[in-house]
Write an enzyme that holds these catalytic residues in place. Structure first.
Site, PDB file in Angstrom:
ATOM      1  N   TYR A 283     -30.617  31.628 -27.823  1.00 36.75           N
ATOM      2  CA  TYR A 283     -31.343  30.357 -27.915  1.00 36.75           C
ATOM      3  C   TYR A 283     -30.876  29.367 -26.854  1.00 36.75           C
ATOM      4  CZ  TYR A 283     -33.985  31.887 -31.876  1.00 36.75           C
ATOM      5  OH  TYR A 283     -34.884  32.569 -32.655  1.00 36.75           O
TER       6      TYR A 283
ATOM      7  N   GLN B 186     -47.423  27.366 -32.393  1.00 42.03           N
ATOM      8  CA  GLN B 186     -46.402  28.334 -32.820  1.00 42.03           C
ATOM      9  C   GLN B 186     -45.206  28.266 -31.867  1.00 42.03           C
ATOM     10  OE1 GLN B 186     -48.324  32.355 -33.968  1.00 42.03           O
ATOM     11  NE2 GLN B 186     -49.792  31.363 -32.601  1.00 42.03           N
ATOM     12  N   ASN B 187     -45.388  27.509 -30.796  1.00 48.19           N
ATOM     13  CA  ASN B 187     -44.330  27.440 -29.783  1.00 48.19           C
ATOM     14  C   ASN B 187     -43.228  26.490 -30.234  1.00 48.19           C
ATOM     15  OD1 ASN B 187     -45.977  29.100 -28.307  1.00 48.19           O
ATOM     16  ND2 ASN B 187     -46.893  27.418 -27.152  1.00 48.19           N
TER      17      ASN B 187
ATOM     18  N   HIS C 179     -43.527  26.689 -36.170  1.00 47.29           N
ATOM     19  CA  HIS C 179     -42.314  27.516 -36.163  1.00 47.29           C
ATOM     20  C   HIS C 179     -41.091  26.742 -35.717  1.00 47.29           C
ATOM     21  CE1 HIS C 179     -45.088  31.268 -35.685  1.00 47.29           C
ATOM     22  NE2 HIS C 179     -44.958  30.918 -36.951  1.00 47.29           N
TER      23      HIS C 179
ATOM     24  N   GLY D 253     -53.849  31.427 -26.320  1.00 47.72           N
ATOM     25  CA  GLY D 253     -52.602  32.062 -25.894  1.00 47.72           C
ATOM     26  C   GLY D 253     -51.747  32.556 -27.034  1.00 47.72           C
TER      27      GLY D 253
ATOM     28  N   SER E 109     -51.082  35.989 -29.656  1.00 47.58           N
ATOM     29  CA  SER E 109     -51.388  37.421 -29.860  1.00 47.58           C
ATOM     30  C   SER E 109     -51.935  37.660 -31.249  1.00 47.58           C
ATOM     31  CB  SER E 109     -50.110  38.251 -29.673  1.00 47.58           C
ATOM     32  OG  SER E 109     -49.144  37.816 -30.621  1.00 47.58           O
TER      33      SER E 109
ATOM     34  N   ASN F  50     -57.660  33.722 -24.143  1.00 46.34           N
ATOM     35  CA  ASN F  50     -56.532  34.620 -23.960  1.00 46.34           C
ATOM     36  C   ASN F  50     -56.803  35.485 -22.742  1.00 46.34           C
ATOM     37  OD1 ASN F  50     -54.505  36.701 -24.375  1.00 46.34           O
ATOM     38  ND2 ASN F  50     -54.305  35.903 -26.467  1.00 46.34           N
TER      39      ASN F  50
HETATM   40  C1  BV8 Z   1     -42.939  34.303 -43.556  1.00 45.83           C
HETATM   41  C2  BV8 Z   1     -39.657  30.979 -33.880  1.00 45.83           C
HETATM   42  C3  BV8 Z   1     -42.547  34.424 -45.871  1.00 45.83           C
HETATM   43  C4  BV8 Z   1     -38.446  31.768 -33.531  1.00 45.83           C
HETATM   44  C5  BV8 Z   1     -41.343  32.646 -34.531  1.00 45.83           C
HETATM   45  C6  BV8 Z   1     -42.725  43.080 -42.206  1.00 45.83           C
HETATM   46  C7  BV8 Z   1     -41.387  42.863 -42.452  1.00 45.83           C
HETATM   47  C8  BV8 Z   1     -40.875  41.548 -42.505  1.00 45.83           C
HETATM   48  C9  BV8 Z   1     -41.716  40.448 -42.330  1.00 45.83           C
HETATM   49  C10 BV8 Z   1     -43.041  40.688 -42.088  1.00 45.83           C
HETATM   50  C11 BV8 Z   1     -43.557  41.985 -42.025  1.00 45.83           C
HETATM   51  N1  BV8 Z   1     -44.873  41.897 -41.772  1.00 45.83           N
HETATM   52  C12 BV8 Z   1     -45.234  40.598 -41.657  1.00 45.83           C
HETATM   53  C13 BV8 Z   1     -44.139  39.855 -41.879  1.00 45.83           C
HETATM   54  C14 BV8 Z   1     -44.101  38.372 -41.862  1.00 45.83           C
HETATM   55  C15 BV8 Z   1     -43.571  37.877 -40.532  1.00 45.83           C
HETATM   56  C16 BV8 Z   1     -44.397  38.423 -39.382  1.00 45.83           C
HETATM   57  O1  BV8 Z   1     -45.503  37.963 -39.136  1.00 45.83           O
HETATM   58  N2  BV8 Z   1     -43.847  39.410 -38.666  1.00 45.83           N
HETATM   59  C17 BV8 Z   1     -44.557  39.974 -37.542  1.00 45.83           C
HETATM   60  C18 BV8 Z   1     -43.551  40.423 -36.490  1.00 45.83           C
HETATM   61  C19 BV8 Z   1     -45.395  41.148 -38.059  1.00 45.83           C
HETATM   62  N3  BV8 Z   1     -43.698  36.442 -40.573  1.00 45.83           N
HETATM   63  C20 BV8 Z   1     -42.675  35.714 -41.029  1.00 45.83           C
HETATM   64  O2  BV8 Z   1     -41.605  36.167 -41.350  1.00 45.83           O
HETATM   65  C21 BV8 Z   1     -42.957  34.224 -41.183  1.00 45.83           C
HETATM   66  N4  BV8 Z   1     -42.459  33.792 -42.445  1.00 45.83           N
HETATM   67  O3  BV8 Z   1     -43.833  35.102 -43.619  1.00 45.83           O
HETATM   68  O4  BV8 Z   1     -42.269  33.822 -44.637  1.00 45.83           O
HETATM   69  C22 BV8 Z   1     -41.771  33.636 -46.826  1.00 45.83           C
HETATM   70  C23 BV8 Z   1     -42.460  32.830 -47.735  1.00 45.83           C
HETATM   71  C24 BV8 Z   1     -41.721  32.124 -48.662  1.00 45.83           C
HETATM   72  C25 BV8 Z   1     -40.319  32.184 -48.659  1.00 45.83           C
HETATM   73  C26 BV8 Z   1     -39.647  32.962 -47.719  1.00 45.83           C
HETATM   74  C27 BV8 Z   1     -40.370  33.695 -46.790  1.00 45.83           C
HETATM   75  C28 BV8 Z   1     -42.219  33.434 -40.121  1.00 45.83           C
HETATM   76  C29 BV8 Z   1     -42.751  33.797 -38.777  1.00 45.83           C
HETATM   77  C30 BV8 Z   1     -42.131  32.866 -37.734  1.00 45.83           C
HETATM   78  C31 BV8 Z   1     -41.308  33.669 -36.763  1.00 45.83           C
HETATM   79  N5  BV8 Z   1     -40.808  32.768 -35.716  1.00 45.83           N
HETATM   80  N6  BV8 Z   1     -40.861  31.776 -33.609  1.00 45.83           N
HETATM   81  C32 BV8 Z   1     -38.262  31.878 -32.057  1.00 45.83           C
HETATM   82  O5  BV8 Z   1     -39.132  31.427 -31.278  1.00 45.83           O
HETATM   83  O6  BV8 Z   1     -37.223  32.429 -31.660  1.00 45.83           O
HETATM   84  S1  BV8 Z   1     -42.697  33.542 -34.160  1.00 45.83           S
HETATM   85  C33 BV8 Z   1     -42.703  33.836 -32.504  1.00 45.83           C
HETATM   86  O7  BV8 Z   1     -43.535  34.930 -32.329  1.00 45.83           O
HETATM   87  C34 BV8 Z   1     -43.309  32.750 -31.672  1.00 45.83           C
HETATM   88  O8  BV8 Z   1     -43.054  31.464 -32.146  1.00 45.83           O
HETATM   89  C35 BV8 Z   1     -44.751  33.042 -31.715  1.00 45.83           C
HETATM   90  O9  BV8 Z   1     -45.368  32.354 -32.731  1.00 45.83           O
HETATM   91  C36 BV8 Z   1     -44.781  34.483 -32.110  1.00 45.83           C
HETATM   92  C37 BV8 Z   1     -45.311  35.309 -30.967  1.00 45.83           C
HETATM   93  O10 BV8 Z   1     -46.608  35.093 -30.982  1.00 45.83           O
HETATM   94  P1  BV8 Z   1     -47.351  34.442 -29.710  1.00 45.83           P
HETATM   95  O11 BV8 Z   1     -47.037  33.012 -29.625  1.00 45.83           O
HETATM   96  O12 BV8 Z   1     -48.737  34.849 -29.895  1.00 45.83           O
HETATM   97  O13 BV8 Z   1     -46.685  35.088 -28.445  1.00 45.83           O
HETATM   98  P2  BV8 Z   1     -46.858  36.542 -27.938  1.00 45.83           P
HETATM   99  O14 BV8 Z   1     -45.870  36.725 -26.879  1.00 45.83           O
HETATM  100  O15 BV8 Z   1     -46.886  37.470 -29.094  1.00 45.83           O
HETATM  101  O16 BV8 Z   1     -48.336  36.551 -27.323  1.00 45.83           O
HETATM  102  C38 BV8 Z   1     -48.630  35.730 -26.229  1.00 45.83           C
HETATM  103  C39 BV8 Z   1     -50.147  35.787 -26.112  1.00 45.83           C
HETATM  104  O17 BV8 Z   1     -50.525  34.941 -25.034  1.00 45.83           O
HETATM  105  C40 BV8 Z   1     -50.652  37.181 -25.778  1.00 45.83           C
HETATM  106  O18 BV8 Z   1     -51.822  37.441 -26.548  1.00 45.83           O
HETATM  107  C41 BV8 Z   1     -51.011  37.075 -24.291  1.00 45.83           C
HETATM  108  O19 BV8 Z   1     -52.128  37.891 -23.947  1.00 45.83           O
HETATM  109  C42 BV8 Z   1     -51.394  35.633 -24.173  1.00 45.83           C
HETATM  110  N7  BV8 Z   1     -51.169  35.051 -22.852  1.00 45.83           N
HETATM  111  C43 BV8 Z   1     -50.140  35.286 -22.000  1.00 45.83           C
HETATM  112  N8  BV8 Z   1     -50.287  34.519 -20.897  1.00 45.83           N
HETATM  113  C44 BV8 Z   1     -51.427  33.790 -21.078  1.00 45.83           C
HETATM  114  C45 BV8 Z   1     -51.991  34.130 -22.323  1.00 45.83           C
HETATM  115  N9  BV8 Z   1     -53.121  33.586 -22.778  1.00 45.83           N
HETATM  116  C46 BV8 Z   1     -53.733  32.666 -21.994  1.00 45.83           C
HETATM  117  N10 BV8 Z   1     -53.253  32.284 -20.789  1.00 45.83           N
HETATM  118  C47 BV8 Z   1     -52.115  32.827 -20.302  1.00 45.83           C
HETATM  119  N11 BV8 Z   1     -51.650  32.447 -19.104  1.00 45.83           N
END
Ligand code: BV8
Ligand code: ZN
Length: 250
Positions: free
Chosen positions: A70, A104-105, A122, A190, A192, A216
């Site tokens: 971090y 989400q950022n 987040h 932006g 996923s 996106n």
């Molecule tokens: C919750 C902070 C419940 C931290 C983040 C199985 C096992 C365990 C858990 C789970 C599971 N299945 C589902 C879950 C739930 C889990 C989850 O979703 N897991 C995923 C991996 C499947 N979610 C959670 O745990 C959430 N909490 O559910 O709690 C609960 C309820 C009550 C009590 C207790 C618990 C919490 C989720 C939050 C996680 N923290 N961030 C940190 O930053 O270090 S999430 C993190 O990933 C980011 O913040 C961001 O939100 C996310 C990534 O997503 P994107 O932002 O979309 O980024 P990514 O790189 O993926 O994609 C970028 C996109 O941009 C792409 O599409 C690309 O094409 C596009 N792009 C790139 N360049 C451009 C562009 N578009 C346009 N222009 C460009 N130039």
């Protein structure tokens, strides 16, 4: 510079919209030079997947390793500037009658571009939180080398972000859910669409009758829910939206 072609239906929907919700992901910050979340693990951390480091368990197991990741990300973000995508969103927010920006950022770049009142779904890199007692404090200096002890309970404080397995802060969840349920248009920019519950917001909006647009580089799981898909970099398509709506508005 080629300008993104924007669907006329989307521009009309935005001109008539009362309430517009923006849902942004790390793709909005990509053109500021902030690696997207999927690319954020390079170098020392390349052997980990985000879901392995951004968790309470990882911090309990090795607080210094997680803190170092971090700290590196804080340094990266402190060294960059908002890009035209952030500024275009701030301009659209000033022009549209009512908007809600849900990001989400965790980089704070929307706020630095002038978007006030941003819902940080987040959390934020530039704060710390004690997971033992809930104490929160700003963490403006990216150079702090180790997790500081909580002034209230003495436990180590971690970054003020929402880790996998942690609940979304109640107020953020409520504002985002209500915003999506009342939106006339939701723009998913932006992201996923892989992380829940953020990824459910476009569907909440669609179910409530909103038009949904995805901006996106590539198709995502959200594309199927979108009325409009604008393919291209956000730093091109969002300024093109400003030019089409604001620069040309009578
Ligand atoms: C919750 C902070 C419940 C931290 C983040 C199985 C096992 C365990 C858990 C789970 C599971 N299945 C589902 C879950 C739930 C889990 C989850 O979703 N897991 C995923 C991996 C499947 N979610 C959670 O745990 C959430 N909490 O559910 O709690 C609960 C309820 C009550 C009590 C207790 C618990 C919490 C989720 C939050 C996680 N923290 N961030 C940190 O930053 O270090 S999430 C993190 O990933 C980011 O913040 C961001 O939100 C996310 C990534 O997503 P994107 O932002 O979309 O980024 P990514 O790189 O993926 O994609 C970028 C996109 O941009 C792409 O599409 C690309 O094409 C596009 N792009 C790139 N360049 C451009 C562009 N578009 C346009 N222009 C460009 N130039
Ligand atoms: Zn504490």
């Amino acid at each position: 510079m080629a300008s993104a072609t924007l669907p006329a239906g989307l521009l009309d929907a935005l001109r008539q919209a009362g309430r517009v919700v923006f849902l942004t992901g790390s793709g909005v910050s990509a053109e500021s030079g902030v690696p997207t979340f999927r690319d954020a693990l390079t170098g020392l951390w390349s052997r980990f997947r985000p879901e392995e480091l951004a968790t309470p368990e990882a911090f309990r197991r090795d607080p210094q390793l997680v803190w170092d990741w971090y700290r590196e990300r804080r340094r990266q973000v402190a060294a960059v500037m908002p890009n035209p995508a952030h500024h275009a969103i701030a301009a659209l927010q000033a022009w549209l009658p009512e908007t809600l920006l849900v990001t989400q950022n965790v980089d704070g770049l929307h706020q630095r571009a002038g978007s006030a009142d941003t819902v940080e779904f987040h959390g934020n890199l530039f704060s710390n939180r004690c997971r033992a007692c809930g104490h929160e404090a700003p963490q403006l200096d990216p150079e702090i080398a180790a997790p500081p002890p909580c002034p209230d309970c003495g436990e180590l404080m971690g970054p003020g972000v929402v880790w996998f397995g942690e609940a979304i802060p109640g107020e953020a969840l409520q504002r985002a859910w209500r915003g999506a349920a009342e939106a006339d248009v939701l723009l998913a920019v932006g992201t996923s669409g892989l992380v829940t519950p953020a990824a459910a917001l476009p569907e909440v909006a669609r179910q409530a009758g909103a038009r949904v647009a995805e901006i996106n580089l590539h198709p995502t799981p959200l594309s199927a829910q979108a009325d409009f898909v604008v393919t291209g970099p956000a730093a091109l398509s969002l300024p093109a939206m400003v030019a089409a709506l604001i620069k040309k508005s009578p």
